[in-house]
Design a protein around this motif. Structure first.
Motif, mmCIF file in Angstrom:
data_model
loop_
_atom_site.group_PDB
_atom_site.id
_atom_site.type_symbol
_atom_site.label_atom_id
_atom_site.label_comp_id
_atom_site.label_asym_id
_atom_site.label_seq_id
_atom_site.Cartn_x
_atom_site.Cartn_y
_atom_site.Cartn_z
ATOM 1 N N TRP A 1 -1.663 -7.522 1.880
ATOM 2 C CA TRP A 1 -2.753 -6.787 2.515
ATOM 3 C C TRP A 1 -4.109 -7.055 1.869
ATOM 4 C CZ3 TRP A 1 -5.817 -3.186 -0.011
ATOM 5 C CH2 TRP A 1 -5.360 -2.732 -1.249
ATOM 6 N N ARG A 2 -4.124 -7.480 0.600
ATOM 7 C CA ARG A 2 -5.404 -7.737 -0.063
ATOM 8 C C ARG A 2 -6.062 -9.032 0.398
ATOM 9 N NH1 ARG A 2 -2.458 -5.319 -4.268
ATOM 10 N NH2 ARG A 2 -3.523 -3.547 -5.261
ATOM 11 N N HIS B 1 4.231 -13.900 11.912
ATOM 12 C CA HIS B 1 4.075 -13.170 13.177
ATOM 13 C C HIS B 1 3.806 -11.681 12.951
ATOM 14 C CE1 HIS B 1 4.715 -16.233 16.169
ATOM 15 N NE2 HIS B 1 5.812 -16.661 15.556
ATOM 16 N N ARG B 2 3.997 -11.191 11.764
ATOM 17 C CA ARG B 2 3.614 -9.810 11.478
ATOM 18 C C ARG B 2 2.090 -9.659 11.579
ATOM 19 N NH1 ARG B 2 0.870 -6.049 10.121
ATOM 20 N NH2 ARG B 2 1.204 -4.514 8.476
ATOM 21 N N TYR B 3 1.354 -10.774 11.333
ATOM 22 C CA TYR B 3 -0.104 -10.728 11.372
ATOM 23 C C TYR B 3 -0.703 -11.520 12.522
ATOM 24 C CZ TYR B 3 -0.070 -8.644 6.720
ATOM 25 O OH TYR B 3 0.125 -7.803 5.653
ATOM 26 N N ARG C 1 0.823 -1.213 0.000
ATOM 27 C CA ARG C 1 0.000 0.000 0.000
ATOM 28 C C ARG C 1 0.853 1.257 0.000
ATOM 29 N NH1 ARG C 1 -3.737 -1.732 5.008
ATOM 30 N NH2 ARG C 1 -1.758 -2.748 5.516
ATOM 31 N N ILE C 2 1.986 1.222 0.687
ATOM 32 C CA ILE C 2 2.884 2.374 0.717
ATOM 33 C C ILE C 2 4.273 1.911 0.297
ATOM 34 C CG2 ILE C 2 3.827 4.270 2.103
ATOM 35 C CD1 ILE C 2 1.475 4.072 3.944
ATOM 36 N N HIS D 1 -7.851 -11.759 2.834
ATOM 37 C CA HIS D 1 -8.828 -11.608 3.911
ATOM 38 C C HIS D 1 -8.086 -11.555 5.247
ATOM 39 C CE1 HIS D 1 -12.016 -12.602 6.768
ATOM 40 N NE2 HIS D 1 -12.893 -12.287 5.809
ATOM 41 N N PRO D 2 -8.471 -10.648 6.164
ATOM 42 C CA PRO D 2 -7.741 -10.505 7.434
ATOM 43 C C PRO D 2 -7.570 -11.812 8.191
ATOM 44 C CG PRO D 2 -9.289 -8.702 7.169
ATOM 45 C CD PRO D 2 -9.548 -9.646 6.027
ATOM 46 N N ASP D 3 -8.563 -12.715 8.092
ATOM 47 C CA ASP D 3 -8.464 -13.980 8.824
ATOM 48 C C ASP D 3 -7.399 -14.910 8.247
ATOM 49 O OD1 ASP D 3 -10.524 -13.080 10.387
ATOM 50 O OD2 ASP D 3 -12.081 -14.308 9.432
ATOM 51 N N TYR D 4 -6.959 -14.632 7.013
ATOM 52 C CA TYR D 4 -6.041 -15.549 6.351
ATOM 53 C C TYR D 4 -4.717 -14.900 5.951
ATOM 54 C CZ TYR D 4 -10.270 -18.358 6.039
ATOM 55 O OH TYR D 4 -11.401 -19.072 6.351
#
Length: 511
Positions: A378-379, A415-417, A340-341, A381-384
């Motif tokens: 980042w695209r 571990h970043r997520y 994203r950045i 799904h947050p759960d995955y």
């Protein structure tokens, strides 16, 4: 050697994919006309570490029967012509103009090789460069250098009708030789198993006389070697199914040779995902490999997925592109394309660096890669996201990574997520890392996870970390302009990092 001079260490140079010279290599097509297969590869992406934009192979067996007839296999010749015609059309659709086509042992040895090349040119417009054995060895060695900059050891490239050896030292190709130890040639050899063994041993004795003592690493290049590695993985129950940088030893090769003898080849082929035409050559290829190991006695063995095709690409690189780190360049390209950045990875690395001042250069390199890749999923799904980034990293086409390093990088990004690795696919691979490596990866991931909360327009104003490992303390110093970013979620992530480090947290906000 410990590197504590600065958090940059010259790996964050201007990305080479921004250079006009590198952009000219952004999409390169190579047709490899081998004795057993004909393949098109289209490379795309970062010039120093390109992705495989397109990869198609046809098993033609051009070299089958050449020892008896002196000519290309007629059926294989027709199939190869049709395949190259298709490849030329596919390349045109992809806007790849000026394919580089190279042919090896079968075409150079066959009496009708020149006629075949003329027919291909007339019908497809593809000009085939027929290279000699020495040049084949050199290009294969350069392919290995694409994935291992500065590597040293012995390259062993097996095709259908030949086997080449080349030495590399400090990133340079040295002596190189060619031989007739290709499995298609051995299959046509008279005298049965005894005659074949005698021919292999005599040939290897001659190769040893030419190459001299070569007891460093042995890099194996070629489809038959990769098939043997797949079977070795199956025998061992090895969980990370990535062939590039897979390691074997003389003992494991002997064990796998017995495993092949004791199992039904069709059933084994099905389990390992190997084509029937390739599997037919594996018993012959492993006889050669055992002979190579007996004669040269390398200290370890590494499988290389990079070979002659990558060597052709390497040939087109300038020296300054060749000297860049393929891992970092690939990660820079992925960040520029998917994050994203884009560019924040450099600031993030500078922010977390105080935690790793005593780390060695090879570890800092992986931390740098993790910072560059921290946001490319980042695209998902947050759960995955944690699973997605772990899977994509451990299985990605990234050069310059040992399996343990690939797994370490994937776990850091997991571990970043996610705080815990339990219940993820990492559990099946956990035994490939030590307890310390698992802990270090968790620290990296949690440091990146926290640092990602401090995004802002001026990435140089993120704040600083002061780590006192002997005192067991971690201080976060934030300028007033950044203090508002330190909310509840950021505080929770900072405390999680401190808990993993075993450090007491403290926060200072002031200009």
């Amino acid at each position: 050697m410990t590197n504590t001079s600065s958090p940059d260490h010259s790996l964050f140079e201007r990305p080479i994919f921004e250079d006009p010279e590198a952009r000219a290599l952004s999409r390169v097509g190579v047709v490899d006309v081998g004795s057993n297969s004909v393949r098109l590869v289209v490379f795309d992406g970062a010039a120093r570490s390109p992705a495989y934009f397109y990869n198609e192979k046809i098993m033609c067996a051009l070299g089958a029967g050449i020892a008896e007839t002196g000519k290309l296999n007629p059926t294989g010749r027709a199939r190869a012509l049709a395949a190259i015609a298709r490849f030329a059309a596919v390349a045109k659709t992809m806007r790849v103009y000026g394919l580089t086509a190279v042919a090896t042992a079968a075409v150079r040895e066959a009496t009708d090789g020149p006629d075949f090349c003329a027919e291909v040119l007339a019908q497809t417009g593809v000009n085939i460069h027929v290279i000699d054995g020495s040049e084949e060895a050199r290009l294969s060695a350069q392919g290995v250098l694409t994935g291992w900059p500065g590597a040293y050891g012995l390259i062993c490239d097996i095709g259908g009708a030949s086997m080449e050896l080349a030495e590399i030292n400090d990133g340079e190709v040295g002596k190189r030789v060619t031989s007739s130890l290709g499995p298609l040639k051995l299959r046509d050899l008279k005298g049965g198993k005894k005659g074949r063994r005698s021919f292999i041993n005599d040939t290897l004795d001659d190769l040893y006389q030419q190459m001299g003592n070569q007891r460093n690493r042995l890099f194996l290049v070629g489809g038959s070697w990769r098939a043997i590695a797949r079977i070795d993985m199956e025998r061992r129950g090895y969980p990370l199914k990535v062939l590039h940088e897979y390691r074997m030893t003389a003992t494991t090769v002997r064990d796998t040779a017995r495993y092949i003898q004791e199992n039904d080849l069709d059933e084994l082929r099905s389990r390992c995902g190997i084509s029937s035409s390739r599997m037919d050559l594996v018993p012959l290829a492993i006889e050669v490999l055992k002979g190579v190991l007996r004669r040269f006695k390398p200290h370890d063995i590494a499988i290389s997925s990079y070979g002659i095709r990558e060597g052709v690409l390497y040939e087109q690189m300038s020296d300054h592109i060749r000297q860049r780190d393929p891992l970092i360049e690939a990660c820079r390209f992925m960040e520029a394309k998917d994050a994203r950045i884009p560019g924040f990875g450099k600031a993030l690395y500078k922010f977390v660096f105080p935690l790793f001042k005593s780390a060695k250069a090879d570890r800092l390199r992986l931390i740098k890669a993790a910072c560059l890749l921290h946001d490319v999923s980042w695209r998902a799904h947050p759960d995955y996201r944690a699973e997605t980034v772990f899977d994509s990293t451990t299985r990605a086409n990234l050069g310059g990574l040992k399996h343990s390093e690939r797994l370490f990088l994937g776990l850091s990004l997991l571990h970043r997520y996610r705080n815990k690795a339990e219940g993820t696919r990492f559990e099946d691979l956990a035994h490939l890392l030590s307890d310390k490596e698992r802990h270090d990866a968790e620290v990296i991931g949690k440091a990146i996870r926290f640092g990602a909360m401090l995004w802002q327009q001026d990435s140089n104003n993120m704040g600083t970390l002061k780590y006192y490992p002997k005192k067991g303390a971690l201080n976060l110093r934030l300028p007033t302009s950044t203090g508002a970013l330190y909310g509840e979620v950021a505080e929770s992530r900072f405390n999680s990092l401190c808990n993993t480090l075993g450090a007491a947290p403290s926060v200072t906000v002031k200009d």
